[in-house]
Design a protein around this motif. Sequence first.
Motif, PDB file in Angstrom:
ATOM      1  N   GLN A  76       0.808  -1.210   0.000  1.00 47.87           N
ATOM      2  CA  GLN A  76       0.000   0.000   0.000  1.00 47.87           C
ATOM      3  C   GLN A  76       0.845   1.266   0.000  1.00 47.87           C
ATOM      4  N   GLN A  77       2.018   1.207   0.615  1.00 52.27           N
ATOM      5  CA  GLN A  77       2.831   2.403   0.761  1.00 52.27           C
ATOM      6  C   GLN A  77       4.251   2.147   0.265  1.00 52.27           C
ATOM      7  N   PRO A  78       4.893   3.168  -0.332  1.00 48.69           N
ATOM      8  CA  PRO A  78       6.306   3.015  -0.750  1.00 48.69           C
ATOM      9  C   PRO A  78       7.183   2.791   0.472  1.00 48.69           C
ATOM     10  N   THR A  79       8.167   1.934   0.334  1.00 47.85           N
ATOM     11  CA  THR A  79       9.082   1.656   1.434  1.00 47.85           C
ATOM     12  C   THR A  79      10.524   1.992   1.074  1.00 47.85           C
ATOM     13  N   PHE A  80      10.768   2.389  -0.182  1.00 49.03           N
ATOM     14  CA  PHE A  80      12.072   2.855  -0.612  1.00 49.03           C
ATOM     15  C   PHE A  80      11.893   4.306  -1.039  1.00 49.03           C
ATOM     16  N   ILE A  81      12.412   5.230  -0.227  1.00 44.45           N
ATOM     17  CA  ILE A  81      12.120   6.649  -0.444  1.00 44.45           C
ATOM     18  C   ILE A  81      13.417   7.430  -0.618  1.00 44.45           C
ATOM     19  N   GLY A  82      13.480   8.220  -1.679  1.00 40.86           N
ATOM     20  CA  GLY A  82      14.612   9.104  -1.930  1.00 40.86           C
ATOM     21  C   GLY A  82      14.245  10.530  -1.561  1.00 40.86           C
ATOM     22  N   PHE A  83      15.106  11.176  -0.783  1.00 39.07           N
ATOM     23  CA  PHE A  83      14.861  12.554  -0.347  1.00 39.07           C
ATOM     24  C   PHE A  83      15.886  13.481  -1.000  1.00 39.07           C
ATOM     25  N   ASP A  84      15.440  14.652  -1.412  1.00 35.35           N
ATOM     26  CA  ASP A  84      16.360  15.663  -1.934  1.00 35.35           C
ATOM     27  C   ASP A  84      15.698  17.027  -1.815  1.00 35.35           C
ATOM     28  N   ILE A  85      16.512  18.065  -1.721  1.00 37.66           N
ATOM     29  CA  ILE A  85      15.982  19.413  -1.594  1.00 37.66           C
ATOM     30  C   ILE A  85      15.363  19.904  -2.895  1.00 37.66           C
ATOM     31  N   SER A  86      15.704  19.261  -4.010  1.00 43.21           N
ATOM     32  CA  SER A  86      15.168  19.633  -5.325  1.00 43.21           C
ATOM     33  C   SER A  86      14.630  18.391  -6.021  1.00 43.21           C
ATOM     34  N   ASP A  87      13.517  18.576  -6.764  1.00 41.27           N
ATOM     35  CA  ASP A  87      12.965  17.470  -7.540  1.00 41.27           C
ATOM     36  C   ASP A  87      13.350  17.553  -9.015  1.00 41.27           C
ATOM     37  N   GLN A  88      14.274  18.458  -9.359  1.00 41.84           N
ATOM     38  CA  GLN A  88      14.628  18.670 -10.759  1.00 41.84           C
ATOM     39  C   GLN A  88      15.294  17.449 -11.390  1.00 41.84           C
TER      40      GLN A  88
END
Length: 332
Positions: A76-88
């Motif tokens: 149901q939910q993503p479990t591998f998440i990438g974080f960054d200050i920009s989505d470009q």
Amino acid sequence: MASTNGETYMLQRNLDESQRLDAQHEYMRQMSYGHLLHPSIPLHQLHAVADVATGTGRWLQQLAHHPALPPPRSHQQPTFIGFDISDQQFPPPDASSPRLAFELHDMLEPFPTEHHEKFDLVNVRLVSYAIKGADLDRVVRNVIQLLRPGGYLQWQEADASDSWAHPETSAGSSCIDYVIAEKVDRGLLPCIAGPLVKTILSVPVTVPDGQHNIVSWSRDLMRLVHLETVSTYNHPSPAVAAGKKAAIMSAATALLKARLHRKSTELQDSLESDPGVGKLEDEVRAMETTLRAVERWDEESSWDFDLTWIVARKAIVQDTGKGWMPVRRPSP
């Protein structure tokens, strides 16, 4: 990654840079003997993974499809998440990878509470050109906050101070010196590995009431599992030997251009009567000469660097009434 104002992050966000980052990822994977993770980290225990300063997300995408991973606990939910200050530079949505997601977040700020202590692994790589020395403690605390008890932190860094050219030339040495000087001018750490290890191991922990630390970990929340250096010098992989020029020199050239652009702007904004304007003119000319020399570098020359690979593990708090991180002792 951290803040991208003109005083910190030294690279760009565009198609060319995204392609360079993806090529750099493949190069570093070869340099790490084909491993996405340090061999000490158990793949079969990774149900949730965070990649901080994910950039193009290539590392996270590859790990999420690794055959040794356990099946997802929830669809149901993503479990591998990438974080960054920009989505470009985020990859486009992929319906075939429902466990993957990417979120905007500045690692200088605490992560949303729904992510606290949710991840079995947090990965951070090559952020020494984005984090100011004064912000290192805050960043490490925020990153560790993502880890569940017993979770792993993997952090890889390669600094200009860990780079060298051979045969050694004035252009190669000057390029590295200019990049180091630019880092210092922006408040970045010339070499992050030592301060990073010290910071990871100095984050305090609050032991729950009624429990005690019988392993005598002092106040450390994290235990250092592995600290090692992987070098491009005499690396056995032909891909590493062949790719050094493109992988290292392209980044060094981009960083040199960043300093040259900033100093040229300072010179344009200066008045002829300003003290030090002559010295600034000399520096700009010297950097232009170095840049031309680096860009026409002959094929016989190469660059090398050392990659510092840090693996730490978060303390495990046992159930109430039991010791904290108990040690198994042999029976008498």
